[in-house]
Write a protein that holds these residues in place. Structure first.
Motif, PDB file in Angstrom:
ATOM      1  N   ASP A 104       0.975  -1.413   0.232  1.00  0.00           N
ATOM      2  CA  ASP A 104      -0.174   0.207   0.036  1.00  0.00           C
ATOM      3  C   ASP A 104       0.946   1.296  -0.677  1.00  0.00           C
ATOM      4  O   ASP A 104       0.563   2.395  -0.006  1.00  0.00           O
ATOM      5  N   ALA A 105       2.396   0.637  -0.091  1.00  0.00           N
ATOM      6  CA  ALA A 105       3.328   2.432   0.038  1.00  0.00           C
ATOM      7  C   ALA A 105       2.903   3.561  -0.718  1.00  0.00           C
ATOM      8  O   ALA A 105       2.092   3.168  -2.184  1.00  0.00           O
ATOM      9  N   SER A 106       2.938   4.573  -0.922  1.00  0.00           N
ATOM     10  CA  SER A 106       2.623   5.241  -1.635  1.00  0.00           C
ATOM     11  C   SER A 106       4.089   6.017  -2.222  1.00  0.00           C
ATOM     12  O   SER A 106       5.511   5.694  -2.239  1.00  0.00           O
ATOM     13  N   PHE A 107       3.943   6.825  -3.824  1.00  0.00           N
ATOM     14  CA  PHE A 107       4.577   6.148  -4.517  1.00  0.00           C
ATOM     15  C   PHE A 107       4.298   7.899  -5.852  1.00  0.00           C
ATOM     16  O   PHE A 107       3.912   7.826  -6.169  1.00  0.00           O
ATOM     17  N   LEU A 291       1.803  13.956 -10.487  1.00  0.00           N
ATOM     18  CA  LEU A 291       1.070  12.930  -9.036  1.00  0.00           C
ATOM     19  C   LEU A 291       1.444  12.233  -7.413  1.00  0.00           C
ATOM     20  O   LEU A 291       2.318  11.919  -8.449  1.00  0.00           O
ATOM     21  N   VAL A 292       0.836  12.110  -6.611  1.00  0.00           N
ATOM     22  CA  VAL A 292       1.608  11.094  -6.459  1.00  0.00           C
ATOM     23  C   VAL A 292       0.495   9.706  -5.786  1.00  0.00           C
ATOM     24  O   VAL A 292      -1.041  10.283  -5.305  1.00  0.00           O
ATOM     25  N   SER A 293       0.478   8.280  -5.873  1.00  0.00           N
ATOM     26  CA  SER A 293      -0.772   8.262  -5.690  1.00  0.00           C
ATOM     27  C   SER A 293      -0.222   6.693  -5.021  1.00  0.00           C
ATOM     28  O   SER A 293       1.218   6.143  -4.240  1.00  0.00           O
ATOM     29  N   ASN A 294      -0.967   5.741  -5.292  1.00  0.00           N
ATOM     30  CA  ASN A 294      -0.198   4.018  -4.653  1.00  0.00           C
ATOM     31  C   ASN A 294      -0.701   2.920  -5.633  1.00  0.00           C
ATOM     32  O   ASN A 294      -0.730   3.312  -6.872  1.00  0.00           O
ATOM     33  N   LEU A 295      -0.851   1.766  -5.293  1.00  0.00           N
ATOM     34  CA  LEU A 295      -0.837   0.640  -6.285  1.00  0.00           C
ATOM     35  C   LEU A 295      -1.935   1.148  -7.029  1.00  0.00           C
ATOM     36  O   LEU A 295      -2.538   0.303  -8.504  1.00  0.00           O
ATOM     37  N   THR A 296      -3.117   0.532  -5.880  1.00  0.00           N
ATOM     38  CA  THR A 296      -4.395  -0.293  -6.128  1.00  0.00           C
ATOM     39  C   THR A 296      -4.885   1.363  -7.208  1.00  0.00           C
ATOM     40  O   THR A 296      -5.990   1.474  -8.399  1.00  0.00           O
ATOM     41  N   ASP A 297      -4.656   2.823  -7.012  1.00  0.00           N
ATOM     42  CA  ASP A 297      -5.205   3.681  -6.942  1.00  0.00           C
ATOM     43  C   ASP A 297      -4.514   4.608  -8.199  1.00  0.00           C
ATOM     44  O   ASP A 297      -5.783   4.461  -9.728  1.00  0.00           O
ATOM     45  N   THR A 298      -3.527   3.916  -8.557  1.00  0.00           N
ATOM     46  CA  THR A 298      -2.889   4.088 -10.062  1.00  0.00           C
ATOM     47  C   THR A 298      -3.670   3.382 -11.332  1.00  0.00           C
ATOM     48  O   THR A 298      -3.893   3.577 -12.213  1.00  0.00           O
ATOM     49  N   ALA A 299      -3.969   2.015 -11.064  1.00  0.00           N
ATOM     50  CA  ALA A 299      -4.681   0.847 -11.117  1.00  0.00           C
ATOM     51  C   ALA A 299      -5.493   1.468 -11.584  1.00  0.00           C
ATOM     52  O   ALA A 299      -6.178   1.288 -12.744  1.00  0.00           O
ATOM     53  N   SER A 300      -6.641   1.746 -10.667  1.00  0.00           N
ATOM     54  CA  SER A 300      -7.713   2.143 -11.092  1.00  0.00           C
ATOM     55  C   SER A 300      -7.714   3.678 -12.365  1.00  0.00           C
ATOM     56  O   SER A 300      -9.192   3.695 -12.902  1.00  0.00           O
ATOM     57  N   LEU A 301      -7.049   4.450 -12.012  1.00  0.00           N
ATOM     58  CA  LEU A 301      -6.770   5.775 -13.235  1.00  0.00           C
ATOM     59  C   LEU A 301      -6.975   5.369 -14.164  1.00  0.00           C
ATOM     60  O   LEU A 301      -7.142   5.191 -15.354  1.00  0.00           O
ATOM     61  N   VAL A 302      -5.357   4.447 -14.339  1.00  0.00           N
ATOM     62  CA  VAL A 302      -5.102   4.036 -15.895  1.00  0.00           C
ATOM     63  C   VAL A 302      -6.101   3.387 -16.429  1.00  0.00           C
ATOM     64  O   VAL A 302      -6.714   3.400 -18.137  1.00  0.00           O
ATOM     65  N   HIS A 303      -6.727   1.967 -15.840  1.00  0.00           N
ATOM     66  CA  HIS A 303      -8.334   1.567 -16.146  1.00  0.00           C
ATOM     67  C   HIS A 303      -9.230   2.640 -16.345  1.00  0.00           C
ATOM     68  O   HIS A 303      -9.837   2.193 -17.689  1.00  0.00           O
TER      69      HIS A 303
END
Length: 448
Positions: A104-107, A291-303
């Motif tokens: 769940d780390a942010s990057f 932008l700063v995000s995490n794994l699942t948010d990034t997946a949801s954005l690109v999806h």
């Protein structure tokens, strides 16, 4: 190596992702790309992919962390017909006794910001506040040197506007907390010769995206946090994506980020020294990569971007209308309005100082992949190839009972990408020649 997450965290992500899927479904009612599966991530969260597939995926992530010289990384795959895999590898930092990397780390997602920025542009077009062919000078009349530039061309990197990266990146790596003014970044692009006449060819320019950001902010009299909230994060309901934070601090848990030291004057890379760029100022990339995000948010954005769930049909199609990046690259590597098209996959890759990240999604099947390693030295193409390798493996994942495995025509194999990756590590790249086909894959741009 962590291949799953604590039950409570997994349950929280599942609930959030289901809400995301429902939000995207509501958006789809307003218009989306035909055949898009906008609920794939939410509907499949919690359904674990078969171990025969997850073992291969974990090996790719572990190998990527090792090749990149990173302390750790995270990755995720969402395959609606088979299930979900999210994983972490290594440690959150290079410090002694560092904690394991948290899934769940942010990057900093860097240039994966670009699809969001261009979605805002297209949302404003849909609201009849701007047009894609509007001259940039309409909104910035006092700025000289903007002749021939249009809003749409800046988003597609076909404006001929030069970039600031080559000139300023060494300073950003070695002095990550320095604050950059938008005009300062734009002037770096203005101070260089055009890469071509407007519309003549594709040429990557983060400076062009910062210029676009300033123009749209002037046109709307709204801040970029407000614009992202209105057109991207708000409609998606994602709460772990931070829109251009005012400080360099990342939300907890944090994945520390590193990059090989760069000489601020010559730009030469010193592979023996890694700089800690965790606190990189978001002003260094702004609308090009802040932008700063995490794994699942990034997946949801690109999806959502790939599925066209955030825009009416005609504008979603416009975003994905692409041009070739270079004749030396594979014909399947193209660029739309702020989005890369790698075969059937749509998304972006990035190597903002500290983090190499890539995220892609297939509009038809819903297959979505994200990967991040916390050393940006290998470059964006390294992360891109790791993501495409994950996609190749996941595309062959067996279907659950009652579901059908889709036919996803990927013009590469996991084996091909595995052969190229050792040549893409930046500091410790493998020697030896690649075949022409593999050399073309190794030369895919953009690099950050």
């Amino acid at each position: 190596m962590a291949s799953d997450v604590r039950p409570a965290l997994r349950a929280r992500r599942a609930i959030a992702a289901i809400a995301l899927g429902m939000s995207a479904l509501l958006l789809a009612g307003c218009g989306n790309v035909a055949g898009a599966s906008v609920t794939a991530i939410g509907a499949q969260t919690g359904d674990r992919m078969p171990s025969s597939t997850t073992k291969q995926l974990q090996h790719v992530l572990d190998n990527a962390v090792k090749l990149a010289g990173a302390s750790g990384g995270v990755a995720g795959v969402w395959a609606p017909w088979s299930g979900t895999w999210t994983a972490a590898s290594g440690h959150a930092s290079r410090e002694k006794n560092a904690a394991p990397m948290d899934v769940d780390a942010s990057f900093r997602i860097g240039s994966i910001t670009k699809p969001a920025t261009c979605t805002v542009l297209l949302g404003l077009v849909g609201d009849k506040k701007v047009k894609l062919d509007d001259p940039v000078s309409t909104y910035l009349p006092r700025m000289v040197g903007l002749n021939g530039l249009t809003l749409g061309a800046l988003c597609q990197n076909t404006s001929g506007f030069a970039d600031y990266w080559g000139e300023l990146a060494p300073q950003m790596v070695t002095n990550p907390t320095r604050t950059w003014d938008a005009v300062e970044l734009i002037n770096s692009g203005l101070g260089q010769a055009r890469t071509g006449a407007p519309g003549q060819k594709w040429s990557y320019s983060s400076a062009g995206f910062v210029l676009l950001g300033l123009a749209l902010q002037t046109a709307t009299h709204e801040s970029w946090p407000s614009l992202y909230e209105k057109y991207v994060t708000g409609p998606l309901g994602i709460s772990d994506t931070t829109t251009l934070p005012s400080t360099s601090a990342l939300p907890s848990p944090v994945a520390s980020g590193y990059a090989a030291d760069r000489d601020p004057v010559t730009g030469a890379t010193n592979c023996k020294v890694l700089d800690d760029d965790t606190k990189l100022s978001p002003t260094a990339m702004q609308q090009a990569g802040g932008l700063v995000s995490n794994l699942t948010d990034t997946a949801s954005l690109v999806h959502a971007v790939a599925a066209g769930a955030l825009l009416p049909d005609e504008l979603a199609a416009q975003q994905q209308k692409s041009v070739i990046m270079s004749k030396s690259m594979p014909s399947w590597a193209q660029y739309g309005l702020g989005v890369e098209k790698m075969g059937p996959l749509i998304g972006h890759a990035s190597a903002v100082p500290g983090y190499a990240t890539a995220a892609y999604s297939d509009p038809k099947s819903g297959l979505t992949v994200v990967v991040m390693v916390n050393n940006s030295t290998p470059g964006a193409n390294f992360a891109r190839l790791v993501a495409l390798q994950l996609a190749s493996i996941a595309s062959k994942a067996p279907a659950e009972s009652g579901k059908k495995q889709p036919a996803i025509g990927l013009p590469w194999t996991a084996q091909q990408l595995g052969a190229v990756l050792p040549h893409e590590t930046g500091c410790n790249a493998a020697g030896g020649a690649l075949t022409p086909a593999l050399a073309a894959i190794a030369d895919i741009q953009p690099e950050y």
